[in-house]
Design a protein around this motif. Structure first.
Motif, PDB file in Angstrom:
ATOM      1  N   ILE A  88      -0.647  -2.245  -6.224  1.00 42.75           N
ATOM      2  CA  ILE A  88      -0.912  -0.922  -6.781  1.00 42.75           C
ATOM      3  C   ILE A  88      -2.330  -0.514  -6.403  1.00 42.75           C
ATOM      4  N   ASN A  89      -2.428   0.536  -5.570  1.00 45.77           N
ATOM      5  CA  ASN A  89      -3.731   0.976  -5.073  1.00 45.77           C
ATOM      6  C   ASN A  89      -4.449  -0.204  -4.428  1.00 45.77           C
ATOM      7  N   ARG A  90      -5.562  -0.604  -4.998  1.00 44.28           N
ATOM      8  CA  ARG A  90      -6.309  -1.721  -4.409  1.00 44.28           C
ATOM      9  C   ARG A  90      -6.319  -2.922  -5.339  1.00 44.28           C
ATOM     10  N   LYS A  91      -5.161  -3.157  -5.965  1.00 47.60           N
ATOM     11  CA  LYS A  91      -4.995  -4.328  -6.817  1.00 47.60           C
ATOM     12  C   LYS A  91      -3.675  -5.015  -6.479  1.00 47.60           C
ATOM     13  N   VAL A  92      -3.734  -6.332  -6.455  1.00 48.00           N
ATOM     14  CA  VAL A  92      -2.545  -7.139  -6.209  1.00 48.00           C
ATOM     15  C   VAL A  92      -2.125  -7.754  -7.539  1.00 48.00           C
ATOM     16  N   ALA A  93      -0.924  -7.436  -7.991  1.00 46.08           N
ATOM     17  CA  ALA A  93      -0.405  -7.983  -9.244  1.00 46.08           C
ATOM     18  C   ALA A  93       0.468  -9.194  -8.939  1.00 46.08           C
ATOM     19  N   LEU A  94       0.196 -10.287  -9.634  1.00 38.28           N
ATOM     20  CA  LEU A  94       0.950 -11.523  -9.422  1.00 38.28           C
ATOM     21  C   LEU A  94       2.051 -11.667 -10.467  1.00 38.28           C
ATOM     22  N   VAL A  95       2.946 -12.601 -10.235  1.00 38.37           N
ATOM     23  CA  VAL A  95       4.105 -12.791 -11.117  1.00 38.37           C
ATOM     24  C   VAL A  95       3.715 -13.228 -12.528  1.00 38.37           C
ATOM     25  N   ASN A  96       2.522 -13.794 -12.683  1.00 34.75           N
ATOM     26  CA  ASN A  96       2.086 -14.235 -14.019  1.00 34.75           C
ATOM     27  C   ASN A  96       1.320 -13.148 -14.768  1.00 34.75           C
ATOM     28  N   GLY A  97       1.248 -11.932 -14.198  1.00 35.58           N
ATOM     29  CA  GLY A  97       0.574 -10.828 -14.863  1.00 35.58           C
ATOM     30  C   GLY A  97      -0.867 -10.623 -14.475  1.00 35.58           C
ATOM     31  N   VAL A  98      -1.444 -11.543 -13.736  1.00 31.14           N
ATOM     32  CA  VAL A  98      -2.835 -11.412 -13.298  1.00 31.14           C
ATOM     33  C   VAL A  98      -2.930 -10.356 -12.200  1.00 31.14           C
ATOM     34  N   GLU A  99      -3.961  -9.508 -12.271  1.00 32.17           N
ATOM     35  CA  GLU A  99      -4.231  -8.515 -11.237  1.00 32.17           C
ATOM     36  C   GLU A  99      -5.545  -8.859 -10.545  1.00 32.17           C
ATOM     37  N   LEU A 100      -5.522  -8.896  -9.225  1.00 22.81           N
ATOM     38  CA  LEU A 100      -6.699  -9.256  -8.437  1.00 22.81           C
ATOM     39  C   LEU A 100      -7.121  -8.078  -7.574  1.00 22.81           C
ATOM     40  N   PRO A 101      -8.441  -7.863  -7.444  1.00 22.44           N
ATOM     41  CA  PRO A 101      -8.921  -6.739  -6.628  1.00 22.44           C
ATOM     42  C   PRO A 101      -8.846  -7.039  -5.131  1.00 22.44           C
ATOM     43  N   VAL A 102      -8.697  -5.971  -4.359  1.00 20.86           N
ATOM     44  CA  VAL A 102      -8.741  -6.072  -2.899  1.00 20.86           C
ATOM     45  C   VAL A 102     -10.060  -5.462  -2.442  1.00 20.86           C
ATOM     46  N   SER A 103     -10.875  -6.219  -1.737  1.00 14.34           N
ATOM     47  CA  SER A 103     -12.170  -5.690  -1.291  1.00 14.34           C
ATOM     48  C   SER A 103     -12.015  -4.899  -0.002  1.00 14.34           C
ATOM     49  N   ASN A 104     -13.047  -4.130   0.335  1.00 16.48           N
ATOM     50  CA  ASN A 104     -13.012  -3.263   1.522  1.00 16.48           C
ATOM     51  C   ASN A 104     -12.645  -4.022   2.794  1.00 16.48           C
ATOM     52  N   SER A 105     -13.159  -5.224   2.916  1.00 15.71           N
ATOM     53  CA  SER A 105     -12.957  -6.000   4.139  1.00 15.71           C
ATOM     54  C   SER A 105     -11.503  -6.405   4.360  1.00 15.71           C
ATOM     55  N   TYR A 106     -10.702  -6.405   3.293  1.00 16.19           N
ATOM     56  CA  TYR A 106      -9.336  -6.904   3.397  1.00 16.19           C
ATOM     57  C   TYR A 106      -8.278  -5.843   3.114  1.00 16.19           C
ATOM     58  N   VAL A 107      -8.682  -4.568   3.016  1.00 16.70           N
ATOM     59  CA  VAL A 107      -7.733  -3.487   2.764  1.00 16.70           C
ATOM     60  C   VAL A 107      -6.681  -3.421   3.867  1.00 16.70           C
ATOM     61  N   ASP A 108      -7.098  -3.527   5.119  1.00 18.55           N
ATOM     62  CA  ASP A 108      -6.150  -3.438   6.234  1.00 18.55           C
ATOM     63  C   ASP A 108      -5.160  -4.606   6.219  1.00 18.55           C
ATOM     64  N   VAL A 109      -5.616  -5.764   5.780  1.00 16.52           N
ATOM     65  CA  VAL A 109      -4.719  -6.915   5.687  1.00 16.52           C
ATOM     66  C   VAL A 109      -3.603  -6.624   4.703  1.00 16.52           C
ATOM     67  N   VAL A 110      -3.966  -6.117   3.537  1.00 14.90           N
ATOM     68  CA  VAL A 110      -2.976  -5.804   2.499  1.00 14.90           C
ATOM     69  C   VAL A 110      -2.041  -4.688   2.958  1.00 14.90           C
ATOM     70  N   ARG A 111      -2.593  -3.674   3.609  1.00 10.32           N
ATOM     71  CA  ARG A 111      -1.758  -2.571   4.095  1.00 10.32           C
ATOM     72  C   ARG A 111      -0.719  -3.056   5.107  1.00 10.32           C
ATOM     73  N   SER A 112      -1.072  -4.053   5.888  1.00  2.00           N
ATOM     74  CA  SER A 112      -0.152  -4.562   6.917  1.00  2.00           C
ATOM     75  C   SER A 112       1.088  -5.194   6.310  1.00  2.00           C
ATOM     76  N   TRP A 113       1.015  -5.632   5.034  1.00  2.00           N
ATOM     77  CA  TRP A 113       2.184  -6.232   4.398  1.00  2.00           C
ATOM     78  C   TRP A 113       3.271  -5.197   4.148  1.00  2.00           C
ATOM     79  N   ARG A 114       2.910  -3.924   4.088  1.00  2.00           N
ATOM     80  CA  ARG A 114       3.872  -2.872   3.764  1.00  2.00           C
ATOM     81  C   ARG A 114       4.614  -2.352   5.001  1.00  2.00           C
ATOM     82  N   ARG A 115       4.157  -2.780   6.177  1.00  2.00           N
ATOM     83  CA  ARG A 115       4.755  -2.259   7.405  1.00  2.00           C
ATOM     84  C   ARG A 115       6.070  -2.961   7.714  1.00  2.00           C
TER      85      ARG A 115
END
Length: 230
Positions: free
Chosen positions: A203-230
């Motif tokens: 969601i936006n720049r947060k990765v939600a895990l199965v246990n409910g924890v949400e982790l931030p995505v930093s600027n340097s890794y935004v493109d990495v996360v976006r590539s998962w949606r392709r």
């Protein structure tokens, strides 16, 4: 089981103490000892051994530099009079770090670690599905499937698991990534590595895990996360 050992220490007295300690442990076999780091390096280039006890602060060459130069690295135990070198030593995956003057009891503990690690390596299948880390003076086996995410906490990593409490280990993020299977884990922040199989949503720049924890995505890794949606 016998572990073939080399000692490199420019202080003759410290070298003699290590040799005396080693002579009292049946599974350690001293192959050679050196007060000259360069000569020791040349020997190790042609004569691989199981375990190296090496001083860090030597005049002709630092022990950490010597270890980095080795093509085939044995298990490493650093010895030094300076506690502030500990982190540098562990970043090279050192088995242990002994501060002088070294008692026999402390030396024996390091030797036992080396024996246990050697036995474990021989029993582990070439293809494994686990991460092995040192935590609380023991080698801990963590199945990749149990890892939710890894968090950097100063000089340590906090490995969060699906079951049980987190495991703390002295390791860098880069070293952890090198040990994890590619395609199963990704870094999303300077402080976080996530298991891709444990992601519930992005969601936006947060990765939600199965246990409910949400982790931030930093600027340097935004493109990495976006590539998962392709």
């Amino acid at each position: 089981m016998q572990l073939k050992c080399v000692i490199i220490d420019d202080e003759p007295l410290a070298l003699e103490v290590l040799k005396q300690h080693m002579a009292q442990i049946s599974f350690l076999q001293l192959v050679q000892s050196f007060t000259d780091a360069v000569a020791g390096e040349a020997f190790l280039a042609n004569q691989p051994v199981d375990l190296l006890f090496i001083d860090i602060n030597m005049p002709d060459k630092k022990g950490t530099d010597l270890v980095q130069s080795l093509a085939q690295k044995p298990m490493i135990v650093f010895t030094t009079a300076y506690k502030n070198y500990a982190v540098e030593g562990f970043e090279l995956d050192a088995l242990d770090y002994l501060v002088k003057p070294i008692s026999f009891e402390r030396f024996a503990r390091a030797a036992q670690k080396a024996l246990e690690l050697s036995q474990l390596k021989r029993s582990v299948k070439p293809v494994d599905d686990c991460l092995y880390v040192r935590s609380e003076y023991q080698l801990v086996k963590l199945p990749f499937a149990d890892i939710l995410y890894i968090e950097s906490v100063e000089d340590y990593l906090k490995i969060h698991l699906a079951t049980g409490r987190p495991v703390m280990t002295l390791m860098t993020m880069k070293a952890a990534l090198d040990k994890l299977p590619p395609g199963q884990f990704e870094r999303i922040h300077r402080s976080y590595i996530v298991s891709l199989s444990k992601i519930k949503s992005i969601i936006n720049r947060k990765v939600a895990l199965v246990n409910g924890v949400e982790l931030p995505v930093s600027n340097s890794y935004v493109d990495v996360v976006r590539s998962w949606r392709r």
